[in-house]
Each structure stands twice: as C-alpha cells, then as structure tokens.
Design a protein around this motif. Structure first.
Motif, PDB file in Angstrom:
ATOM      1  N   HIS A  39       0.338  16.680  -6.436  1.00  0.00           N
ATOM      2  CA  HIS A  39      -0.494  15.783  -7.231  1.00  0.00           C
ATOM      3  C   HIS A  39      -1.113  14.734  -6.324  1.00  0.00           C
ATOM      4  N   SER A  41      -2.071  10.896  -5.453  1.00  0.00           N
ATOM      5  CA  SER A  41      -1.382   9.639  -5.705  1.00  0.00           C
ATOM      6  C   SER A  41      -2.198   8.487  -5.137  1.00  0.00           C
ATOM      7  N   GLU A  45       3.469   8.407  -0.679  1.00  0.00           N
ATOM      8  CA  GLU A  45       4.819   8.736  -1.108  1.00  0.00           C
ATOM      9  C   GLU A  45       5.529   9.461   0.012  1.00  0.00           C
TER      10      GLU A  45
END
Length: 357
Positions: A39, A41, A45
């Motif tokens: 995904h 972001s 992360e």
C-alpha cells in the motif's frame, strides 16, 4: 514437494524471479503467491520501500511553486506540445488515439470512460486527452481496484493510462529542450557559469544532477524515529561486489574509519587479535560469494549492515514486526555458512545508508 505454486500470477513479475524467490525462501513465496499486499503510505514505514521516481514524474508531481513544474503545466496546455515539429513527440496524440491500452480510438469503451473523467482540455492535433480538475500526485496512482479489468483491453483504466502517457511524454520533451538550452550556455571548454543562468535553469540543473546520483534507487526503510519522523534507509539495488578480497572483507566487517591528522588520512588499524580472528572467519564464510551493496552516502566509513530473512538467527533483530526482514547476527551467520546450514547469499551487506530528516 512443498514448493508454492501460483494461483494467479501477477503479470508484472517475471517467472524467473518467482522461481528464484521460491528457491530462496518457500515461506515468502507462499505469501507472495497467496495474498502478498502493498500500500502507499504518506509516511515512511519500517520494512517499506522508498523509490526514486523518474525525473519527469518528479517534475510533474513536484512543488507547484517550482519554476520547472509551472513550465510543464503551461507546456502541456499549449499548442506547441503535440505539434508538427518533426520529432517523435509530434505523434503523441495519434499514438494515444490509436491505442486500446490508453483508451484511444481502438478501445470500444473509450468514449464512455472518457466522458466520465473530469475535463481539462489538453489538446494536440484535435485529440483531447482528459485530465481531472484536481490532477495531483495523489490521483496519478489510483485505479478502480478491480484487478480483473487488467485482462480487458477496454478496461476503465484507459483514461488514467492515457493521461499518464500524455504528461510523461510532455515532461520528456520539455526536459530535453531545457537541458539543450542550458548546455548551449557552456563556453568552448564545456564549462557552465551558474551566474549566467536564470533561476529556472539553475533549479532544473540542480534537480537533474541530484537525480543522476540516485537514478532508479530503491531503498528499504530499516529505522524510523516516531518522534521526529526521521528515517534510515538502505539502497538495495546498487551492487558493489559479489566476492570478497581481503581489503573488501575488512571494509565490510570493520569499516574504513579515517581521521584527519597533519593533513593526512590515517586508516584504522586492527586493535587486537580478536579482530584478526573475526576477519579470518568472515572471509572463510563469504570470500567466494558475498552480496555487498552501496547502502547510501551516510556513514560509509562504518561497518556494513547485514540484512537477511532468517527468523531465529542468534543476535538478529526484526526491523519491524511481521516484515520477516532482520538485521544483525553476523557471528551466527558466519558459523552457519561455514557449517553449510546457510548459503552466503542468504545474507546481504550494505555499506553506508541514507538518513532522512
């Protein structure tokens, strides 16, 4: 055999890469074949990837206040782009109009799908390429989420593909034109005087030179400070060596710490016999096969970072829960390779890293 078998192969991944993944890590292959996910972001992360976009995309998606971004917007809406100037870009509109994959005339659904898009008239040779009114970075990478449509040449993805193709080709042409203009300011020896360039040219030249240093980089995020938002990444697609000489082994294991003294550089000298023993063991395990990469420009004089996917390796720490990516455990790695438990390329070594504030 316990080898994973794909139920529905992603078309964008080569079969050889899938076979390599399956041979290296059956568990990860099983995850990949049966529901691997990713995904976007807005924040970095740990375990995620930071990818360098093509320069054309950075210009288009960049700061709306930058000179080169404004130039591109004006250029895309001008009659000049897609005009009959004799180069390959003069056929932009024709190629879009004839391509089913970009929603052109060959696509039976192009009329219906185009009519649903928000219109900003970007015209070339009488063909209108649709762009949404709030055309922004956030909208460029979205689709309807229905992967089954990929098998249909007339899918609703076509307006997005057409838009992307259009602005990317426009950015290519503008970039080429601007760089030619900049280089024309060079003197007979090929040198440029920055003071002779306008602000727009200086901005583009700086962006271009920075981009050349990190062209197509893919970085793995290994640390993130939740308080400050800073992060540390390792570049995973800049191979440096696949075998170790003694000097390379020392560089990977000990680093190349240097200090200025009397105008000369003093290289690190091994302090005791333990370091010598470590080097001998390290070279014994990895001398003939070792994946060494340039991890980034920061702290390149420090010992390399070892990354792997071995869950229970003593001394290793997972970079983030659930990622299956680990750092550390060098001593156990050496012993495991020497004992035949692991393969040398189960481990990758990264010299340096990149820190983002």
């Amino acid at each position: 055999s316990n080898a994973a078998t794909p139920s529905a192969r992603p078309k964008s991944v080569s079969k050889k890469n899938e076979e390599l993944l399956n041979s290296q890590n059956a568990a990860l292959a099983e995850e990949y074949f049966n529901g691997v996910w990713a995904h976007e972001s807005p924040i970095v992360e740990c375990g995620g990837l930071v990818c360098r976009l093509p320069l054309e995309a950075e210009i288009y998606r960049g700061n709306p206040q930058s000179n080169i971004h404004k130039k591109l917007r004006l250029f895309l809406d001008s009659e000049e782009f897609g005009g009959s100037d004799g180069d390959d870009y003069s056929n932009v509109a024709a190629s879009l109009a004839s391509s089913a994959s970009t929603g052109g005339a060959a696509s039976a659904s192009s009329s219906a799908s185009s009519s649903s898009a928000g219109k900003v008239g970007a015209k070339a040779k009488g063909v209108v390429v649709e762009r949404s009114d709030d055309d922004s970075a956030g909208n460029d990478d979205t689709d309807d989420g229905d992967d089954d449509d990929d098998d249909d040449a007339n899918s609703s993805f076509s307006p997005l593909a057409a838009k992307t193709t259009y602005w990317y080709r426009g950015a290519e042409k503008l970039l080429k034109r601007e760089l030619v203009q900049i280089t024309s300011e060079a003197d007979a020896s090929g040198r440029l005087d920055p003071n002779a360039l306008d602000a727009s040219s200086v901005e583009l030249l700086q962006l271009y030179m920075e981009h050349q240093q990190s062209w197509q980089e893919v970085n793995l995020v290994v640390e993130r400070d939740e308080r400050t938002g800073s992060a540390k990444t390792l570049t995973i697609n800049r191979p440096m060596a696949f075998k170790l000489s003694e000097s390379m082994g020392r560089l990977v294991l000990l680093g190349a710490i240097q200090a200025e003294e009397g105008g000369g550089a003093i290289e690190r000298i091994e302090g005791n016999g333990a370091e010598t023993q470590s080097i001998v063991k390290f070279l014994g395990a990895f001398e003939n096969q070792c994946g060494v990469y340039v991890g980034g420009p920061d702290d390149m004089d420090r010992p390399a970072t070892m990354v792997h996917g071995i869950e229970n390796l003593p001394g290793a720490v997972e970079i983030s829960p659930g990622t299956g990516i680990y750092r550390g455990g060098l001593e156990a790695a050496c012993e495991g390779v020497l004992a035949g438990k692991y393969e040398p390329l189960d481990f990758r070594f990264f010299i340096g890293h990149t820190e983002y504030a």
